[in-house]
Design a protein around this motif. Structure first.
Motif, PDB file in Angstrom:
ATOM      1  N   GLU A  74      41.822  21.558  40.116  1.00 24.63           N
ATOM      2  CA  GLU A  74      43.259  21.277  40.072  1.00 24.63           C
ATOM      3  C   GLU A  74      43.527  19.920  39.429  1.00 24.63           C
ATOM      4  O   GLU A  74      44.457  19.775  38.633  1.00 24.63           O
ATOM      5  N   ILE A  75      42.706  18.943  39.756  1.00 23.40           N
ATOM      6  CA  ILE A  75      42.852  17.615  39.146  1.00 23.40           C
ATOM      7  C   ILE A  75      42.639  17.703  37.642  1.00 23.40           C
ATOM      8  O   ILE A  75      43.412  17.144  36.866  1.00 23.40           O
ATOM      9  N   ALA A 132      47.334  13.807  46.735  1.00 15.95           N
ATOM     10  CA  ALA A 132      46.040  14.051  46.077  1.00 15.95           C
ATOM     11  C   ALA A 132      44.964  14.583  47.027  1.00 15.95           C
ATOM     12  O   ALA A 132      44.033  15.248  46.579  1.00 15.95           O
ATOM     13  N   LYS A 133      45.083  14.299  48.313  1.00 17.20           N
ATOM     14  CA  LYS A 133      44.021  14.673  49.258  1.00 17.20           C
ATOM     15  C   LYS A 133      43.607  16.133  49.187  1.00 17.20           C
ATOM     16  O   LYS A 133      42.425  16.433  49.159  1.00 17.20           O
ATOM     17  N   PRO A 134      44.538  17.095  49.139  1.00 13.59           N
ATOM     18  CA  PRO A 134      44.111  18.499  49.121  1.00 13.59           C
ATOM     19  C   PRO A 134      43.702  19.027  47.743  1.00 13.59           C
ATOM     20  O   PRO A 134      43.259  20.174  47.633  1.00 13.59           O
ATOM     21  N   PHE A 161      42.865   8.313  44.423  1.00 16.54           N
ATOM     22  CA  PHE A 161      43.912   8.560  45.415  1.00 16.54           C
ATOM     23  C   PHE A 161      43.401   9.534  46.477  1.00 16.54           C
ATOM     24  O   PHE A 161      43.625   9.349  47.671  1.00 16.54           O
ATOM     25  N   ARG A 162      42.710  10.585  46.033  1.00 14.71           N
ATOM     26  CA  ARG A 162      42.207  11.606  46.958  1.00 14.71           C
ATOM     27  C   ARG A 162      41.226  11.017  47.966  1.00 14.71           C
ATOM     28  O   ARG A 162      41.289  11.329  49.153  1.00 14.71           O
ATOM     29  N   SER A 163      40.347  10.151  47.502  1.00 18.98           N
ATOM     30  CA  SER A 163      39.337   9.563  48.392  1.00 18.98           C
ATOM     31  C   SER A 163      39.895   8.423  49.237  1.00 18.98           C
ATOM     32  O   SER A 163      39.281   8.017  50.213  1.00 18.98           O
ATOM     33  N   GLY A 164      41.035   7.873  48.835  1.00 21.25           N
ATOM     34  CA  GLY A 164      41.604   6.727  49.534  1.00 21.25           C
ATOM     35  C   GLY A 164      41.170   5.396  48.947  1.00 21.25           C
ATOM     36  O   GLY A 164      41.592   4.337  49.412  1.00 21.25           O
ATOM     37  N   ALA A 165      40.317   5.439  47.903  1.00 17.04           N
ATOM     38  CA  ALA A 165      39.876   4.198  47.256  1.00 17.04           C
ATOM     39  C   ALA A 165      41.049   3.479  46.589  1.00 17.04           C
ATOM     40  O   ALA A 165      41.080   2.261  46.516  1.00 17.04           O
ATOM     41  N   ARG A 166      42.022   4.227  46.098  1.00 12.05           N
ATOM     42  CA  ARG A 166      43.258   3.647  45.569  1.00 12.05           C
ATOM     43  C   ARG A 166      44.357   3.979  46.565  1.00 12.05           C
ATOM     44  O   ARG A 166      44.539   5.135  46.938  1.00 12.05           O
ATOM     45  N   LEU A 197      41.064  11.613  31.144  1.00 17.15           N
ATOM     46  CA  LEU A 197      39.973  10.951  31.861  1.00 17.15           C
ATOM     47  C   LEU A 197      40.522   9.918  32.839  1.00 17.15           C
ATOM     48  O   LEU A 197      40.098   9.853  33.998  1.00 17.15           O
ATOM     49  N   TYR A 198      41.496   9.136  32.399  1.00 14.57           N
ATOM     50  CA  TYR A 198      42.122   8.141  33.269  1.00 14.57           C
ATOM     51  C   TYR A 198      42.805   8.822  34.455  1.00 14.57           C
ATOM     52  O   TYR A 198      42.652   8.402  35.609  1.00 14.57           O
ATOM     53  N   MET A 199      43.554   9.903  34.176  1.00 12.10           N
ATOM     54  CA  MET A 199      44.253  10.590  35.259  1.00 12.10           C
ATOM     55  C   MET A 199      43.280  11.197  36.259  1.00 12.10           C
ATOM     56  O   MET A 199      43.514  11.127  37.462  1.00 12.10           O
ATOM     57  N   VAL A 200      42.188  11.771  35.780  1.00 13.10           N
ATOM     58  CA  VAL A 200      41.179  12.325  36.688  1.00 13.10           C
ATOM     59  C   VAL A 200      40.641  11.212  37.580  1.00 13.10           C
ATOM     60  O   VAL A 200      40.557  11.368  38.805  1.00 13.10           O
ATOM     61  N   GLN A 201      40.288  10.084  36.990  1.00 12.32           N
ATOM     62  CA  GLN A 201      39.752   8.969  37.772  1.00 12.32           C
ATOM     63  C   GLN A 201      40.751   8.491  38.821  1.00 12.32           C
ATOM     64  O   GLN A 201      40.388   8.236  39.974  1.00 12.32           O
ATOM     65  N   GLN A 202      42.022   8.385  38.436  1.00  9.54           N
ATOM     66  CA  GLN A 202      43.030   7.883  39.371  1.00  9.54           C
ATOM     67  C   GLN A 202      43.319   8.895  40.482  1.00  9.54           C
ATOM     68  O   GLN A 202      43.433   8.520  41.652  1.00  9.54           O
TER      69      GLN A 202
END
Length: 101
Positions: free
Chosen positions: A86-87, A79-81, A65-70, A56-61
């Motif tokens: 896959e996540i 993470a972007k693609p 990263f994918r959205s750019g929030a982190r 759950l933590y890894m999915v959130q992180q």
């Protein structure tokens, strides 16, 4: 060892996909093992261990990263693609590994 972002990106692109059989069906794992290791143990002190990390933590992180929030120069690119599936697969794989192996 201090690699520039382009050098690290090139290393990731050229890294041969040599994961053990248990992770062979996890999409994008070859990219992750470059820094986080085949067994989820970072390949350098600057890369965190992922073995045993809660999915759950890894999915959130990874979503952050994918959205750019982190913010992370490397992880935002990696993470972007990634798709949601896959996540989830990556998070489940790393959670299944024994920490410290």
């Amino acid at each position: 060892m201090n690699l520039s972002l382009p050098a690290l990106a090139a290393a990731i692109a050229l890294f041969p996909l040599a994961v053990h059989a248990q992770g062979a069906d996890v999409p994008k794992l070859g990219t992750c093992v470059t820094c986080h290791g085949r067994n989820g143990i970072g390949t350098s002190p600057i890369f965190p261990n992922l073995a045993g990390q809660k999915s759950l933590y890894m999915v959130q992180q990874l979503e952050a990263f994918r959205s750019g929030a982190r913010k992370s120069e490397m992880m935002n690119v990696v993470a972007k693609p990634l798709t949601d599936a896959e996540i989830e697969a990556l998070a489940g794989y790393y959670e299944s590994l024994k920490p410290g192996s």
